[in-house]
Scaffold this active site. Structure first.
Site, short mmCIF file in Angstrom:
data_model
loop_
_atom_site.label_atom_id
_atom_site.label_comp_id
_atom_site.label_asym_id
_atom_site.label_seq_id
_atom_site.Cartn_x
_atom_site.Cartn_y
_atom_site.Cartn_z
N GLY A 47 -2.30 -8.32 0.91
CA GLY A 47 -3.48 -8.90 0.28
C GLY A 47 -4.14 -7.98 -0.74
N HIS A 48 -3.59 -6.80 -0.98
CA HIS A 48 -4.23 -5.82 -1.88
C HIS A 48 -3.19 -5.15 -2.77
CE1 HIS A 48 -6.75 -2.30 -3.04
NE2 HIS A 48 -7.74 -3.12 -2.77
N PHE A 49 -2.73 -5.67 -3.70
CA PHE A 49 -2.81 -7.01 -4.24
C PHE A 49 -1.39 -7.55 -4.28
CE2 PHE A 49 -6.28 -4.51 -6.04
CZ PHE A 49 -7.38 -5.25 -5.66
N VAL A 54 -1.63 -1.96 -4.44
CA VAL A 54 -2.37 -0.71 -4.57
C VAL A 54 -2.95 -0.36 -3.21
CG1 VAL A 54 -4.37 0.41 -5.67
CG2 VAL A 54 -2.99 -1.22 -6.97
#
Length: 140
Positions: A47-49, A54
Site C-alpha cells: 500500500g506504500h505505494f 517506498v
C-alpha cells in the site's frame, strides 16, 4: 555480529514488525550498527505505494530504534524489558528507501539515565545518508 534469531532473543519484536536483519557492530548499552535488507516482499509495500514502492519514513525510524534497543537490552540491567518511544526529535528524510536497498543504521546513545535516554540515529543506503533522528526512549 548477531543474526535474526539472536536479535529476537534480545528484543521483543517479531515479523512482520522486526525491522533489523543483523547487527554488525555493538558496544552494549552505547552503540550499535544494524542492517535491514529491504525486499519487495515487505508487507508495507502493498500500500506504500503499489506503483512506486517506498519504505515509510516512520518504519525507517522504527528500524533505527530497534537497533538501539538491541544495544540497550543486551545490558544485563535491561534484559527482558520492553523499549518504548518517548519521542522523536529532528527527524529528517533525505533519500527514498526502495526494494533492493540495504539499509545500514547507526545508533549511538548520547544520554542514558536509569530507564530513560536519548539516542542519535542515522540510516544510510550505499553510504548516502537517507534518514536521521534523535530517539527518546523509555525502558519498561
Amino acid at each position: 555480529m548477531l543474526n535474526t534469531k539472536e536479535i529476537m532473543d534480545i528484543i521483543p519484536h517479531r515479523q512482520p514488525f522486526l525491522l533489523v536483519d543483523r547487527i554488525e557492530e555493538m558496544e552494549v548499552g552505547k552503540r550499535a550498527v544494524g542492517i535491514k535488507c529491504v525486499s519487495y516482499n515487505e508487507p508495507f509495500f502493498a500500500g506504500h505505494f503499489p506503483d512506486q514502492p517506498v519504505m515509510p519514513g516512520v518504519l525507517i525510524i522504527e528500524a533505527m530504534a530497534q537497533v538501539g534497543a538491541v544495544s540497550l537490552l543486551s545490558d544485563d540491567k535491561y534484559k527482558g524489558k520492553t523499549p518504548l518511544f518517548g519521542g522523536i526529535k529532528n527527524a529528517k528524510f533525505r533519500r527514498k528507501v526502495v526494494p533492493g536497498d540495504v539499509l545500514r543504521m547507526e545508533v549511538e546513545m548520547t544520554r542514558v539515565r536509569g530507564p530513560l535516554g536519548i539516542g542519535e540515529g542515522k540510516a544510510y543506503v550505499d553510504g548516502e545518508l537517507c534518514a536521521q533522528a534523535e530517539l527518546v526512549f523509555a525502558i519498561q
